[in-house]
Structures are given as structure tokens and as C-alpha cells.
Design a protein around this motif. Sequence first.
Motif, short mmCIF file in Angstrom:
data_model
loop_
_atom_site.label_atom_id
_atom_site.label_comp_id
_atom_site.label_asym_id
_atom_site.label_seq_id
_atom_site.Cartn_x
_atom_site.Cartn_y
_atom_site.Cartn_z
N GLN A 1 -57.97 14.51 -24.63
CA GLN A 1 -58.56 13.48 -23.81
C GLN A 1 -59.22 14.10 -22.58
O GLN A 1 -58.70 15.02 -21.98
N VAL A 2 -60.36 13.56 -22.23
CA VAL A 2 -61.08 13.99 -21.04
C VAL A 2 -61.35 12.76 -20.19
O VAL A 2 -61.86 11.76 -20.70
N GLN A 3 -61.03 12.83 -18.94
CA GLN A 3 -61.36 11.76 -18.00
C GLN A 3 -62.47 12.23 -17.08
O GLN A 3 -62.41 13.36 -16.57
N LEU A 4 -63.44 11.37 -16.88
CA LEU A 4 -64.61 11.71 -16.09
C LEU A 4 -64.72 10.74 -14.93
O LEU A 4 -64.62 9.52 -15.12
N VAL A 5 -64.96 11.28 -13.76
CA VAL A 5 -65.11 10.45 -12.56
C VAL A 5 -66.37 10.86 -11.83
O VAL A 5 -66.48 11.99 -11.33
N CYS A 22 -69.70 14.82 -11.20
CA CYS A 22 -68.83 14.26 -12.23
C CYS A 22 -67.68 15.24 -12.43
O CYS A 22 -67.89 16.35 -12.93
N ALA A 24 -64.21 16.36 -14.16
CA ALA A 24 -63.54 16.17 -15.44
C ALA A 24 -62.11 16.68 -15.39
O ALA A 24 -61.81 17.68 -14.72
N SER A 25 -61.25 16.01 -16.10
CA SER A 25 -59.88 16.47 -16.24
C SER A 25 -59.80 17.41 -17.44
O SER A 25 -60.73 17.50 -18.24
N TYR A 112 -66.67 10.93 -24.49
CA TYR A 112 -66.00 10.43 -23.29
C TYR A 112 -67.05 10.05 -22.24
O TYR A 112 -68.07 10.74 -22.10
N GLY A 114 -67.64 8.36 -18.10
CA GLY A 114 -67.12 7.96 -16.81
C GLY A 114 -67.41 6.50 -16.55
O GLY A 114 -68.01 5.81 -17.37
N GLN A 115 -66.98 6.04 -15.38
CA GLN A 115 -67.11 4.62 -15.04
C GLN A 115 -68.45 4.30 -14.41
O GLN A 115 -68.82 3.14 -14.27
#
Length: 123
Positions: A1-5, A22, A24-25, A112, A114-115
Motif C-alpha cells: 500500500q502507498v499513501q499519497l498526500v 506529493c 508518499a509512504s 494509488y 492522493g486526495q
Amino acid sequence: QVQLVESGGGLVQAGTSLRLSCAASGRTFSTYAMGWFRQAPGKEREFVALISGSGGNTYYADSVKSRFTISRDNAKNTVYLQMNSLKPEDTAVYYCAAAQGVAGTEGNRYDYWGQGTQVTVSS
């Protein structure tokens, strides 16, 4: 899983610059190609730019070529979009996205998202 902000959006005047980030986790960021997309009100999402995992290859939409620059810092797990000479038609929500496989200009190639961050360019 990758989270993008995403971050860095805002309200600016035409002709000025803005840099989006951006973050990334995860520990495998360099294995993902990254893309930026945008969506203006009432319009479909459109491709803006992409960069390969190593950062050695980039590709831009014609509408932003020579004005926008995509880059990445794999040590910081971050991809950037430097936007210069902004125009009112650049107003949109900007999204970053990560692709495990071969990236492209179509959103369905990305795994994946981001918001999003709002960019508003006033004339």
C-alpha cells in the motif's frame, strides 16, 4: 500500500509560480512511476505529467510543456510539480498518483491516488 498526500496548492495570480509536493509512504517509492493529473470543475480529469521511478524519464501534456516541471526525490519519498507562468486555465484540483507498472497518460494505469490539492489562478 502507498499513501499519497499532496500539498502546496493555493490561490495565485496569472503569470506566477507554484510548486506542488506529493509525499508518499512506504519504502519502495523508487519502484513507482509517478504522475500528476488535474480536474477542473465540470471537466474530466486530465493528465499533466509523469516521471519514471528513477527520475530519468519524464513526459508532459502539451498544455503544460515548457511551463511545468516534474521531479522527484526518492530519498524523501516525494514528487514535485513546479508550475511556472500559470494561467487561469490551470485552475483545477491537482492529484498525484503512483503506478506499479508502466505509467502512462491514462488514469487507469495508476494504482494509488492522493486526495488532491486545489490550485486557483486568478486573471
